[in-house]
Structures are given as structure tokens and as C-alpha cells.
Design an enzyme around this catalytic site. Structure first.
Site, PDB file in Angstrom:
ATOM      1  NE  ARG A 226      -4.256  -1.453   0.400  1.00 23.35           N
ATOM      2  CZ  ARG A 226      -4.529  -2.400  -0.506  1.00 23.35           C
ATOM      3  NH1 ARG A 226      -3.754  -2.590  -1.546  1.00 23.35           N
ATOM      4  NH2 ARG A 226      -5.616  -3.135  -0.401  1.00 23.35           N
ATOM      5  CG  HIS A 274      -3.642  -0.062  -6.483  1.00 25.76           C
ATOM      6  ND1 HIS A 274      -3.788   0.548  -5.264  1.00 25.76           N
ATOM      7  CD2 HIS A 274      -3.833  -1.382  -6.243  1.00 25.76           C
ATOM      8  CE1 HIS A 274      -4.064  -0.356  -4.332  1.00 25.76           C
ATOM      9  NE2 HIS A 274      -4.092  -1.542  -4.906  1.00 25.76           N
TER      10      HIS A 274
HETATM   11  C1  GLV Z   1      -5.806  -4.565  -4.102  1.00 23.61           C
HETATM   12  O1  GLV Z   1      -5.031  -3.739  -3.797  1.00 23.61           O
HETATM   13  C2  GLV Z   1      -6.326  -5.554  -3.192  1.00 23.61           C
HETATM   14  O2  GLV Z   1      -6.184  -5.395  -1.972  1.00 23.61           O
HETATM   15  O3  GLV Z   1      -6.924  -6.539  -3.674  1.00 23.61           O
END
Ligand code: GLV
Length: 311
Positions: A226, A274
Site C-alpha cells: 500500500r 495499482h
Molecule cells: C488490491 O489492492 C487488493 O487489496 O486486492
């Protein structure tokens, strides 16, 4: 008999796959699209990435919240009664995509891709010595389902792989370290560091100046955890001083980042938006069906988080 209701609050296109799987494989359950009143709001189960605001009030009968992703750090877990279970997504496709991403990122750093990209842009042809995988030590932080699969895949290339986690884990062929007391030792033998930790109060900001300083000079970084794990100013400083030679980042503190974010423009950083891994709807729907059925039988739901630990 009335069928237990599962409210679905996510992408409607993927939702079509969910409805199809429930209709064919779970006629004993009823999946309904989220609306703030009526059947969905009274449901005991919710599937969502972004739950409705003020969830405890919006769904007063909620018993289990199934997150559509692997990480649950964005969910308002502390606002929910202790009796509500929060379940992470563990799906073979999600794991496989994360393994692909981590392998891609490690190979890119191992084979100097960020450097060659800059050289190419400048019209230069600058070969560097090729270093065998056996001489590049990989350190993986986070040894959950994703971390363990990534560690095994990287071992397959011949990299010496070590793993660090908050609580002790043992993995064949992987040297493991647990807890804060071992962190310095773990970092000192890590040439490429990968972060796949869950984001919790204990791991927020862990990728900071102090941690970078404990890596060998010129180490590489892959963050597929993250954005909140990294202190971005410290990361930039470590890149600029050469303490870090390059970074591959799938996550940033602010997503999407402002167009002038210094990490986007950094010559030795590759940023992806992401996308390292994503849940595939069919596998996710099947995990929820199994979880709901287990709960209805009074059994534990697989991959329910430990609320005291936050993951
Ligand atoms: C994406 O970041 C997830 O947590 O699946």
C-alpha cells in the site's frame, strides 16, 4: 424457505458474472444489488470494495463483510460491531497476478531496466555487467498467501530469498525472520526489497529513511503493498542519494497522484497504477458462496481477518 441474502456493491459489469455464478451454483442463496433500503440493506452479508457510508447503521443486520480485494485496510472495521466478521479475498487468480507482478518487478531491477530506459531515452548504449540471480539477495516483507507464492516463484529463478513477517512463518527453502528484533539482520542481507505487507498502524510508514539506511547501498525496492507503507519524501531522498538504486511502485500515498508527483518523473522509478493484481469475479463469487455456506453451518469463514491484528 427464504434464502439468505448477500448484498453486492461493486462494479455492475463484474456483477453480471457474480449473478451468473450464484444462479448456477448457489440456488440456495440470493445475491441482490446494493440499494440503501429494502432487501439489500437488511441483508446479513455484504460483498464490497467500498461499503456504504456509516455501514453499521446502513446494514444493521450485517454478520459478515466480504472484501472484494486482498487488502482490507480501507474498510471501516473499527466501526462495526465485534460480531461482524471481515473476510479478505484469496483467489488463485489474484495470487497468480501478484506473483507475475513481483517477478516482473524483481527481474526489471535485477536486469537494470530503469537504467537502460534512461540510457535509451538519451540515445546511449551503456552495457552493464550481468549479475547472476544467485548473487542477488531478495528480501520479501509479508509472508501471507501472496508473499509466500512470490517467494517460491523467485526462488525458482535461483535468487536467494529471505522473508520477514510480524509473526514467525516457516517456508521450505526460504530463510525467514520474524518481528522487529530481526529486521536489521533481514535488511542487511537484502539487495532487492519487496513489500507485500498488510497496512496496519504497525506497518504504516515502515518504508522510511531509517529502514532504507539498513539496506546495502544501492538496493532496489518493489512496493506492491500500500502507498501508506512508504514515506515518499524519504524514498525520494534515498533514490537521490543512491542508497536506493531504483524502485518499482504499484501503490502511492495518493491515488491517482497529482501529475507533477516527483516519483512519477523520477528516472529510476517505474510506477504502475495499482494494477499488480485484481480479483477475478468468478473465483471471488465462489469464495463468497463457500464463506456464506460455512457461516450458515456455524463454521468459521476461511480468510476472515483477526480483528485484533487488523489483517
Ligand atoms: C488490491 O489492492 C487488493 O487489496 O486486492
Amino acid at each position: 424457505m427464504t434464502r439468505p441474502v448477500i448484498a453486492y456493491k461493486s462494479d455492475p459489469v463484474r456483477g453480471a458474472v457474480w449473478h451468473d455464478i450464484f444462479a448456477r451454483e448457489a440456488p440456495d442463496l440470493r445475491l441482490v444489488d446494493w440499494t440503501p433500503d429494502g432487501e439489500a440493506a437488511a441483508a446479513p452479508y455484504l460483498v464490497a470494495w467500498t461499503p456504504p457510508p456509516d455501514l453499521a447503521r446502513a446494514m444493521p443486520r450485517l454478520q459478515a463483510l466480504f472484501c472484494i480485494g486482498a487488502g482490507i485496510d480501507h474498510l471501516p472495521v473499527h466501526e462495526l460491531p465485534q460480531t461482524v466478521q471481515v473476510v479478505r479475498m484469496v483467489d488463485p487468480n489474484l495470487t497468480a497476478s501478484m506473483v507475475e507482478y513481483v517477478v516482473m518487478a524483481v527481474l526489471a531491477l535485477h536486469r537494470d531496466l530503469p537504467f537502460y530506459r534512461t540510457e535509451q531515452a538519451a540515445g546511449r548504449w551503456t552495457p552493464r555487467p550481468v549479475r547472476p540471480a544467485t548473487e542477488r539477495r531478495i528480501g520479501l516483507m509479508g509472508l501471507g498467501v501472496l508473499g509466500q507464492a512470490a517467494a517460491r516463484a523467485l526462488s525458482g529463478f535461483g535468487f536467494p530469498v529471505r522473508g520477514w513477517s510480524a509473526s514467525p512463518k516457516s517456508l521450505d527453502g526460504i530463510e525467514t525472520f520474524a518481528g522487529d528484533a530481526t529486521l536489521s539482520h533481514f535488511l542487511s542481507g537484502t539487495d532487492i526489497l519487496i513489500c507485500l505487507l498488510p497496512l496496519t498502524p504497525a506497518t504504516r510508514g515502515l518504508l522510511n529513511r531509517d529502514l532504507f539506511a539498513r539496506l546495502p547501498s544501492g538496493a532496489g525496492l518493489v512496493n506492491a503493498g500500500r502507498g501508506g507503507h512508504a514515506v515518499e519524501a524519504d524514498l525520494l531522498a534515498a533514490l537521490d542519494s543512491g542508497q536506493l538504486s531504483g524502485a518499482i511502485l504499484d501503490v502511492l500515498a495518493t491515488e491517482p497522484p497529482p501529475a507533477d508527483h516527483p516519483l512519477l518523473a523520477h528516472p529510476r522509478v517505474v510506477v504502475t497504477p495499482h494494477v499488480a493484481s485484481a480479483t477475478q469475479p468468478a473465483g471471488a463469487a465462489r469464495q463468497v458462496i463457500q464463506g456464506v455456506r460455512a457461516h450458515l453451518r456455524g463454521e468459521p469463514i476461511a480468510h476472515a481477518i483477526d480483528r485484533s491484528q487488523g489483517y
